[in-house]
Design an enzyme around this catalytic site. Structure first.
Site, short mmCIF file in Angstrom:
data_model
loop_
_atom_site.label_atom_id
_atom_site.label_comp_id
_atom_site.label_asym_id
_atom_site.label_seq_id
_atom_site.Cartn_x
_atom_site.Cartn_y
_atom_site.Cartn_z
CD GLU A 158 4.69 19.29 27.89
OE1 GLU A 158 4.45 18.63 26.86
OE2 GLU A 158 4.05 20.30 28.21
CD GLU A 285 -1.09 24.69 29.24
OE1 GLU A 285 -0.66 23.54 29.15
OE2 GLU A 285 -0.62 25.56 30.00
CG ASP A 364 1.31 25.55 35.63
OD1 ASP A 364 1.30 24.41 36.10
OD2 ASP A 364 1.72 25.81 34.49
CD GLU A 386 -1.68 17.47 37.81
OE1 GLU A 386 -2.88 17.43 37.47
OE2 GLU A 386 -0.77 17.75 37.02
CD GLU A 392 6.55 23.68 34.09
OE1 GLU A 392 5.80 22.76 34.47
OE2 GLU A 392 6.26 24.48 33.17
C1 BDP Z 1 2.43 23.40 32.82
C2 BDP Z 1 3.53 22.99 31.91
C3 BDP Z 1 3.05 22.36 30.64
C4 BDP Z 1 2.02 21.28 30.96
C5 BDP Z 1 0.92 21.87 31.77
C6 BDP Z 1 -0.08 20.84 32.27
O1 BDP Z 1 4.31 24.13 31.61
O2 BDP Z 1 4.16 21.83 29.99
O3 BDP Z 1 1.53 20.71 29.81
O4 BDP Z 1 1.43 22.45 32.94
O5 BDP Z 1 -0.10 20.58 33.46
O6 BDP Z 1 3.00 23.52 34.07
O7 BDP Z 1 -0.86 20.32 31.49
#
Ligand code: BDP
Length: 678
Positions: A158, A285, A364, A386, A392
């Site tokens: 991922e 999510e 994010d 974190e 990304e």
């Molecule tokens: C976002 C990502 C996703 C991750 C999420 C996370 O797009 O793929 O699952 O963070 O940190 O940045 O859980």
């Protein structure tokens, strides 16, 4: 030339380094057997052979010759003498390097300390720095220095930008574990001591990792990691008791569920006696979590903590929790508020072996965000900050973006939660609030590409994260230089130039993509390339609110979402008003007219135009700088990286044109310098 050896390539056998090694490496002696000490010995032995062309003797010899002794006070007299007077370190990770009577002693407080000391000495040997009179002692600032793999059992990663997983293929653990071993070596050399080996989004297949069938494979990986001082962690699915676990509830207060997890923990420890613990993404999510049962995050985390506690295990519980199905018209539901709103009220309720893992910013991993207001707001809770090494939102390892300066800025930020000097780094380590432990975690950027990270220079981010987690006082520049010299060492011109490129790259990337803290103008889902309104009318809570008059998210208390107040005074006051908010975060905190003057004196609209023009030009500059290194960087690394810089330069122009055109049309305002914008 492929970049596989990364920063641990064989030292060049020339000059000062060779002379010194010939003089000082006649023997290498380590009386103890622990795996990390054997690894330390092997590292120095290989360095000696590369530098001198000859094999060092395993013991001091009567005919003399100077050498190196490695060990811990418990099993090595030279190390005991070297440690005399130094504080105890129960974690066994600190070390001292000292030269006495011609002998260099690598004294670790435990086996891992010996290994870290050996890597330090290896750096010194490589550079040829004189060892006479050497005396350095180091101790990690953070107890937990963790990497999160977002690897899935099917072999995909991922947000992976460097090939497939090195851990799994087609639903199974890989059989040939060479790369896992080589990765562990790289991580240990940078100071990492914890690794979560599967994605925080735990799918059906990985839910079974804690079952009898997979645990032998997990244990085989843990055995490798242990040899490098690294503890293995697993991401777990909060609904595992229901999803294949045979129960009809995952309620954390249900006695059956609690004993289900106790048994799971017992089972894991039967296979992996030094198992680190569980990493959990819950109620976020679409992941399951305690909310389903009307419980909160403390109930959920504590249940797992109780299962792990008898074995000394930890729960790392992520605070990346927000409603991803919100309505964009509802300006009151501000995603930036979510982590603090969810977790702050729970301070004091978490067990001592729970660590809350908080993303550095409230949204994010955008190219620029303020520090999360949750950091420092929970004095009675352990914390891990974190970061995302995987790029990304910062160019996906096709663009150069050295992130260490971004992380440094976050770590140095003064939250003022406990008066001046309440920096993020002191909160993360646990020191400020007197927590037993703390640290940093980050999402890995590696895959099975030959050079690990896709872009050769993206290796600097992995290395840099480890070095910062070990010692956040190191400067971004010192780390860049160290990485460049280790990786391109025998080519000083290349190391110099690359160091400069790394240090400029974050600001370049920010300027053509998302300056002033705006964020999110990327293509939905894969997050690569410009998309002006891609997230503007969706449910994810990620908006810029650009209209014909202005842009930005009003997060003030007076007229906006009230997010700014989460910081507490005096930091809140700074962000509440556009006049005092730093330019680089203006649009994160305020909705302003395009004619608003920045503290720099420029209008917002002019800054939008200028920064894209400048950014695209500076991206072209990176390409030219790299081209000038032809012949100084080995093939195929040179050409592969050149391709990436070409793409970056072209893509930066696309960013410039798409974004500028959008704002030109939205605002109706021309560029005051008359450049062409369609
Ligand atoms: C976002 C990502 C996703 C991750 C999420 C996370 O797009 O793929 O699952 O963070 O940190 O940045 O859980």
């Amino acid at each position: 030339g492929s970049g596989y050896d990364a920063w641990l390539g064989a030292p060049p056998a020339s000059g000062d380094a060779r002379r010194q090694a010939l003089d000082r490496m006649a023997f290498l002696h380590a009386p103890e057997e622990a795996a990390p000490i054997r690894a330390a010995l092997a590292e120095l032995r290989a360095a000696a052979i590369a530098l001198t062309g000859r094999e060092p003797r395993p013991e001091p010899a009567p005919e003399g010759g100077r050498g190196i002794v490695l060990g811990t006070p418990a099993g090595c007299p030279e190390a005991a003498a070297a440690w005399d007077g130094l504080p105890d370190d129960p974690a066994g990770e600190s070390y001292r390097l000292v030269e006495r009577g011609g002998i260099v002693v690598v004294a670790g407080s435990g086996p891992a300390g010996v290994l870290y000391g050996a890597f330090h000495l290896r750096r010194l040997l490589r550079s040829g720095a004189p060892l006479g009179g050497l005396d350095v002692a180091e101790r990690p600032a953070n107890a937990l220095r963790m990497i999160n793999q977002w690897d899935n059992a099917d072999g995909s990663v991922e947000r992976g930008y460097a090939g497939r997983s090195i851990f799994y293929r087609d639903g199974e653990f890989v059989r040939d574990r060479t790369r896992i071993r080589d990765y562990a070596r790289l991580l240990a050399s940078a100071g990492i001591n914890a690794l979560a080996i599967n994605n925080v989004n735990v799918h059906a297949r990985e839910t079974r990792f804690i079952g009898e069938e997979d645990l032998p494979s997990v244990a085989a990986v843990a055995d490798i990691l242990r040899g490098w001082g690294i503890r293995l962690y697993l991401s777990v699915n909060f609904a595992a008791p229901v999803e294949g676990g045979g129960l009809d509830t995952a309620d954390p207060l249900d006695e059956e569920v609690r004993s289900w997890w106790r048994e799971a923990a017992d089972r894991v420890y039967r296979y992996v006696p030094d198992f680190g613990g569980f990493l959990v993404k819950a109620d976020s999510e679409f992941r399951p979590g305690p909310f389903t049962y009307g419980r909160d995050h403390a109930d959920g985390a504590n249940m797992l903590a109780d299962a792990l506690a008898p074995h000394g295990g930890r729960v790392v519980w992520r605070c990346f929790v927000y409603d991803c199905r919100q309505d964009w018209r509802d300006r009151v539901t501000d995603r930036a508020r979510a982590a603090y709103d969810h977790f702050m009220p729970l301070d004091g309720r978490f067990r001592d072996n729970v660590f809350l893992q908080v993303k550095n910013g409230p949204m994010d991993f955008q190219v620029r965000e303020p520090v999360s207001p949750l950091i420092g707001a929970m004095p009675r809770t352990n914390l891990l900050v974190e970061f995302q090494i995987a790029q990304e939102y910062t160019g996906q390892q096709r663009h150069l973006c050295y992130l260490v300066p971004q992380w440094k800025e976050a770590l140095d930020f003064d939250t003022q939660r406990k008066g001046e000097g309440s920096t993020v780094k002191r909160i993360a380590s646990g020191e400020l609030h007197g927590r037993p432990a703390g640290g940093l975690a980050a999402v890995s950027n590696i895959g099975d590409d030959a050079n690990w990270t896709g872009h050769l220079l993206a290796q600097a981010n992995l290395y840099g994260f480890g070095r910062l987690a070990w010692q956040p006082e190191l400067s971004a520049e010192a780390i860049a230089r160290e990485w460049a010299e280790l990786t391109l060492g025998d080519r000083p011109q290349a190391a110099d130039a690359v160091c400069g490129m790394l240090l400029r790259s974050w600001s370049i990337y920010e300027s053509y993509t998302a300056p002033l803290g705006v964020g999110w103008m990327v293509k939905p889902h894969h997050h690569y390339g410009p998309d002006v309104d891609g997230y503007e009318y969706s449910m994810w809570g990620t908006y810029h609110f650009a209209d014909r008059d202005g842009i930005g998210v009003d997060r003030s208390s007076a007229s906006g979402t009230g997010y700014a107040a989460q910081y507490g005074e005096p930091v809140a006051r700074l962000y509440e008003s556009p006049e005092t908010t730093p330019d680089e975060l203006l649009l994160f905190f305020h909705h302003v007219p395009y004619t608003h003057r920045l503290r720099s004196g420029k209008t917002v609209i002019q800054h939008i135009y200028d920064s894209r023009f400048e950014g695209a030009e500076r991206a072209q500059g990176l390409l030219e700088d790299w081209e000038s290194l032809r012949g100084h960087v080995p093939e195929p690394a040179f050409s592969e990286t050149l391709e990436r810089f070409r793409h970056q330069a072209e893509h930066a122009r696309e960013w410039r044109d798409v974004i500028n055109t959008y704002f030109r049309r939205k605002s109706g305002m021309p560029d005051e310098r008359g450049r062409t914008i369609y």
